[in-house]
Design a protein around this motif. Structure first.
Motif, mmCIF file in Angstrom:
data_model
loop_
_atom_site.group_PDB
_atom_site.id
_atom_site.type_symbol
_atom_site.label_atom_id
_atom_site.label_comp_id
_atom_site.label_asym_id
_atom_site.label_seq_id
_atom_site.Cartn_x
_atom_site.Cartn_y
_atom_site.Cartn_z
ATOM 1 N N THR A 1 -6.214 15.801 -2.684
ATOM 2 C CA THR A 1 -6.047 14.375 -2.969
ATOM 3 C C THR A 1 -5.456 13.639 -1.770
ATOM 4 N N MET A 2 -4.472 14.254 -1.146
ATOM 5 C CA MET A 2 -3.850 13.623 0.022
ATOM 6 C C MET A 2 -4.835 13.510 1.183
ATOM 7 N N ALA A 3 -5.642 14.534 1.407
ATOM 8 C CA ALA A 3 -6.616 14.503 2.493
ATOM 9 C C ALA A 3 -7.646 13.398 2.276
ATOM 10 N N LEU A 4 -8.142 13.271 1.053
ATOM 11 C CA LEU A 4 -9.095 12.211 0.743
ATOM 12 C C LEU A 4 -8.441 10.834 0.881
ATOM 13 N N ASN A 5 -7.220 10.726 0.404
ATOM 14 C CA ASN A 5 -6.502 9.455 0.489
ATOM 15 C C ASN A 5 -6.264 9.047 1.948
ATOM 16 N N ASP A 6 -5.852 10.011 2.781
ATOM 17 C CA ASP A 6 -5.659 9.722 4.207
ATOM 18 C C ASP A 6 -6.969 9.232 4.832
ATOM 19 N N THR A 7 -8.060 9.921 4.527
ATOM 20 C CA THR A 7 -9.351 9.555 5.100
ATOM 21 C C THR A 7 -9.737 8.127 4.737
ATOM 22 N N VAL B 1 -17.693 2.303 2.460
ATOM 23 C CA VAL B 1 -17.495 3.742 2.647
ATOM 24 C C VAL B 1 -16.095 4.188 2.208
ATOM 25 N N PRO B 2 -15.006 3.571 2.703
ATOM 26 C CA PRO B 2 -13.695 4.018 2.235
ATOM 27 C C PRO B 2 -13.473 3.782 0.748
ATOM 28 N N VAL B 3 -14.042 2.709 0.203
ATOM 29 C CA VAL B 3 -13.880 2.468 -1.235
ATOM 30 C C VAL B 3 -14.531 3.587 -2.044
ATOM 31 N N LEU B 4 -15.685 4.058 -1.611
ATOM 32 C CA LEU B 4 -16.321 5.174 -2.319
ATOM 33 C C LEU B 4 -15.504 6.461 -2.181
ATOM 34 N N PRO C 1 0.821 -1.215 0.000
ATOM 35 C CA PRO C 1 0.000 0.000 0.000
ATOM 36 C C PRO C 1 0.851 1.260 0.000
ATOM 37 N N MET C 2 0.221 2.355 -0.392
ATOM 38 C CA MET C 2 0.879 3.652 -0.274
ATOM 39 C C MET C 2 1.250 3.913 1.183
ATOM 40 N N ALA C 3 2.325 4.648 1.397
ATOM 41 C CA ALA C 3 2.766 4.937 2.767
ATOM 42 C C ALA C 3 2.166 6.250 3.256
ATOM 43 N N PRO C 4 1.775 6.338 4.513
ATOM 44 C CA PRO C 4 1.247 7.601 5.049
ATOM 45 C C PRO C 4 2.300 8.700 5.120
ATOM 46 N N SER C 5 3.568 8.332 4.991
ATOM 47 C CA SER C 5 4.643 9.326 5.029
ATOM 48 C C SER C 5 4.887 9.984 3.686
ATOM 49 N N TRP C 6 4.183 9.536 2.640
ATOM 50 C CA TRP C 6 4.372 10.142 1.319
ATOM 51 C C TRP C 6 3.936 11.604 1.332
ATOM 52 N N SER C 7 4.597 12.395 0.492
ATOM 53 C CA SER C 7 4.210 13.799 0.330
ATOM 54 C C SER C 7 2.924 13.889 -0.488
ATOM 55 N N GLU D 1 2.470 15.588 -3.151
ATOM 56 C CA GLU D 1 2.805 15.499 -4.571
ATOM 57 C C GLU D 1 2.966 14.051 -5.009
ATOM 58 N N ARG D 2 3.577 13.228 -4.153
ATOM 59 C CA ARG D 2 3.774 11.827 -4.521
ATOM 60 C C ARG D 2 2.450 11.078 -4.534
ATOM 61 N N VAL D 3 1.586 11.380 -3.584
ATOM 62 C CA VAL D 3 0.266 10.754 -3.561
ATOM 63 C C VAL D 3 -0.521 11.123 -4.815
ATOM 64 N N ALA D 4 -0.511 12.402 -5.161
ATOM 65 C CA ALA D 4 -1.231 12.856 -6.355
ATOM 66 C C ALA D 4 -0.673 12.210 -7.616
ATOM 67 N N ALA D 5 0.642 12.068 -7.682
ATOM 68 C CA ALA D 5 1.266 11.441 -8.843
ATOM 69 C C ALA D 5 0.865 9.975 -8.961
ATOM 70 N N PHE D 6 0.745 9.311 -7.824
ATOM 71 C CA PHE D 6 0.331 7.900 -7.841
ATOM 72 C C PHE D 6 -1.067 7.759 -8.433
ATOM 73 N N TYR D 7 -1.978 8.629 -8.017
ATOM 74 C CA TYR D 7 -3.337 8.571 -8.563
ATOM 75 C C TYR D 7 -3.359 8.926 -10.047
ATOM 76 N N THR D 8 -2.515 9.856 -10.450
ATOM 77 C CA THR D 8 -2.459 10.217 -11.868
ATOM 78 C C THR D 8 -1.907 9.083 -12.708
ATOM 79 N N ASP D 9 -0.865 8.425 -12.215
ATOM 80 C CA ASP D 9 -0.208 7.353 -12.977
ATOM 81 C C ASP D 9 -1.037 6.077 -13.034
ATOM 82 N N HIS D 10 -1.860 5.839 -12.023
ATOM 83 C CA HIS D 10 -2.594 4.569 -11.949
ATOM 84 C C HIS D 10 -4.104 4.784 -11.861
#
Length: 238
Positions: A124-130, A105-108, A32-38, A40-49
């Motif tokens: 994006t990071m806030a939604l991903n954290d949630t 709920v988290p999947v949605l 899984p993605m790490a909670p320590s990611w920035s 920008e890195r989280v947003a890039a992951f969603y863009t790439d995949h």
């Protein structure tokens, strides 16, 4: 007919666990993605995949629905052990339904995150954290379900119980292994982070083992329900 219905419903445990872990692989969430990611890195992951994540989330939603017949079959088997265990069967049913919501709920929320991957990285990071916190930390329904099932199995006093007694202790161990994830809110790295060995890997492994063990046990028990009636409730003597 009751045997067939129970057997089919119990077999949905295999379908769920297959779809759930397949969804994680499709979405590139193993590891899984790490909670320590920035951000920008989280947003890039969603863009790439983006499309892979969306496809994986659809598969996970389908899998979550598959738990409904499994949970219903488990409650039915608990009632077959002894009619006096009806409250435990009801608790198991409620906890099982809560587990479905704990996936839905988290999947949605993940779906909303992947819907517009070009938005602000902070959003994006806030939604991903949630979504990750809700998916991994929400262990209490599973803990309650495992404990109730274990107690119900031990309450079966017949020489040959409907579900083997060792499965009760397995359920208690599963409940214990689910607990570390409730501490993830305090950690962004290490074993208690949402991608850590205790919060994610041990809990996910226990989750998979529980379904892979309980499903065949329930299918075997379902074949006995017509011949192995629950013991009658004794009326008090006046």
């Amino acid at each position: 007919m009751s045997r067939r219905i129970l057997t089919v419903c119990a077999s949905f445990g295999y379908l769920f666990i297959g779809l759930f872990f397949a969804a994680l692989l499709i979405a590139h969430w193993i590891p899984p993605m790490a909670p320590s990611w920035s951000a920008e890195r989280v947003a890039a992951f969603y863009t790439d995949h983006a499309n892979s994540i969306r496809a994986g989330l659809v598969v996970m939603l389908v899998g979550a629905v598959a738990t409904a017949p499994f949970v219903a079959a488990l409650s039915s088997l608990i009632r077959r052990i002894d009619s006096r265990l009806e409250p435990l069967a009801a608790i198991q049913l409620v906890c099982g339904a809560a587990n479905v919501a704990a996936i839905f709920v988290p999947v949605l929320i993940f779906t909303a995150t992947a819907y517009r991957p070009d938005r602000s990285p902070d959003i994006t990071m806030a939604l991903n954290d949630t979504a990750w916190i809700m998916l991994v930390m929400n262990a209490f329904p599973a803990v309650g379900q495992a404990i109730v099932v274990g107690v119900a199995i031990l309450a079966d006093k017949r020489p040959t119980p409907l579900l083997p007694r060792w499965a009760a202790y397995l359920n208690f161990w599963m409940a214990f292994l689910f607990l570390p994830s409730i501490l993830l809110t305090f950690f962004k790295t290490g074993p208690f982070a949402w991608n850590g060995i205790l919060s994610f890997w041990v809990a996910a492994g226990a989750f998979g083992v529980w379904f892979l063990v309980m499903t065949p046990l329930m299918m075997r028990a379902a074949k006995r329900v017509d011949d192995d009636r629950a013991p009658a409730v004794l009326e008090p003597v006046a």
